[in-house]
Design an enzyme around this catalytic site. Sequence first.
Site, PDB file in Angstrom:
ATOM      1  N   TYR A 103     -13.161   4.312 -14.899  1.00  0.00           N
ATOM      2  CA  TYR A 103     -13.263   3.388 -13.761  1.00  0.00           C
ATOM      3  C   TYR A 103     -13.963   1.941 -14.471  1.00  0.00           C
ATOM      4  CZ  TYR A 103     -14.508   1.443  -9.313  1.00  0.00           C
ATOM      5  OH  TYR A 103     -14.521   0.360  -8.307  1.00  0.00           O
ATOM      6  N   CYS A 128      -6.362  -5.780  -4.122  1.00  0.00           N
ATOM      7  CA  CYS A 128      -7.558  -4.792  -3.682  1.00  0.00           C
ATOM      8  C   CYS A 128      -7.060  -3.432  -4.070  1.00  0.00           C
ATOM      9  CB  CYS A 128      -7.738  -5.005  -2.528  1.00  0.00           C
ATOM     10  SG  CYS A 128      -8.678  -6.427  -1.981  1.00  0.00           S
ATOM     11  N   ASP A 163       0.887  -1.328   0.052  1.00  0.00           N
ATOM     12  CA  ASP A 163      -0.014   0.035   0.055  1.00  0.00           C
ATOM     13  C   ASP A 163       0.875   1.216  -0.111  1.00  0.00           C
ATOM     14  OD1 ASP A 163      -2.413   1.814   0.665  1.00  0.00           O
ATOM     15  OD2 ASP A 163      -3.344   0.021   1.086  1.00  0.00           O
ATOM     16  N   LYS A 197     -12.107  -1.700 -14.700  1.00  0.00           N
ATOM     17  CA  LYS A 197     -12.640  -2.874 -13.852  1.00  0.00           C
ATOM     18  C   LYS A 197     -13.062  -3.886 -15.135  1.00  0.00           C
ATOM     19  CE  LYS A 197     -11.874  -1.658  -9.732  1.00  0.00           C
ATOM     20  NZ  LYS A 197     -10.654  -2.230  -8.832  1.00  0.00           N
ATOM     21  N   SER A 208     -15.225  -4.655 -10.066  1.00  0.00           N
ATOM     22  CA  SER A 208     -16.377  -3.867  -9.488  1.00  0.00           C
ATOM     23  C   SER A 208     -17.692  -4.128 -10.315  1.00  0.00           C
ATOM     24  CB  SER A 208     -16.179  -2.391  -9.453  1.00  0.00           C
ATOM     25  OG  SER A 208     -17.397  -1.491  -9.441  1.00  0.00           O
TER      26      SER A 208
END
Length: 260
Positions: A166, A85, A37, A170, A153
């Site tokens: 986006y 993630c 991260d 995805k 998503s």
Amino acid sequence: MKLGNDIAAVVTGGASGLGAATARALAAKGVKVAIFDLQTGKGEAVAAEIGGVFCEVNVTSDESVDAGFAKARAAHGQERILVNCAGTGNAIKTASRSKEDGSIKHFPLDAFNWIIQINLVGTFRCIAKSAAGMLTLDPLEDGERGAIVNTASVAAEDGQIGQAAYSASKGGVVGMTLPIARDLMGEGIRVNTILPGIFDTPLLAAAPQNVRDALAASVPFPKRLGKPDEYARLALTMIECGYFNGEDVRLDGGIRMAPR
């Protein structure tokens, strides 16, 4: 795959939200977890909580990802599990007209590319580098070497106004899941993807309560936001069930997103 303290995992975006919940769930099974991260404070806190290791990683950089895997593997050995993630989003219309002066503008291409680089290319970068490492491992029962779980998503299938970048990013994750699973089938590495709906993550925690309530009410059943641990439970099912491969699964309470 049977989970225990002889198994290592890497969770990207593991400092908060869905990634943190998954890191905790894996650690609860005895797995040695490394968190990738950019949120150093949060990532180190989660890693300390679960007895794992934090690696400050930017998934858009080969050098950063390589350094992250090197640090994780030095601490825990070669990972057999990768959960992707890490991701972000934006909301910009493809083209629009100003209500004030009638001027016209389009979606800035650098902003479009930024989302693609993080969500799609970043995911693939981590998959490719992790899978290459998994190939060095001896196979487990059924010839399995590893398991990979990606995060797409519901916007991959029913993206809303302003979500062109986006949804494209995805949708790309969904589209590459089966080909990657086929690429790796001869090496005993399984690949699956989760398509979350509206989840109670830090992004939504900052929203006003009336907005959160409206979003929850839009879910067919149960009429609430998804819980990060529900994502984690599905991720663990995909990892532990050896016959789960090449699948893209919505986790959304039955919702289908409206245009806005």
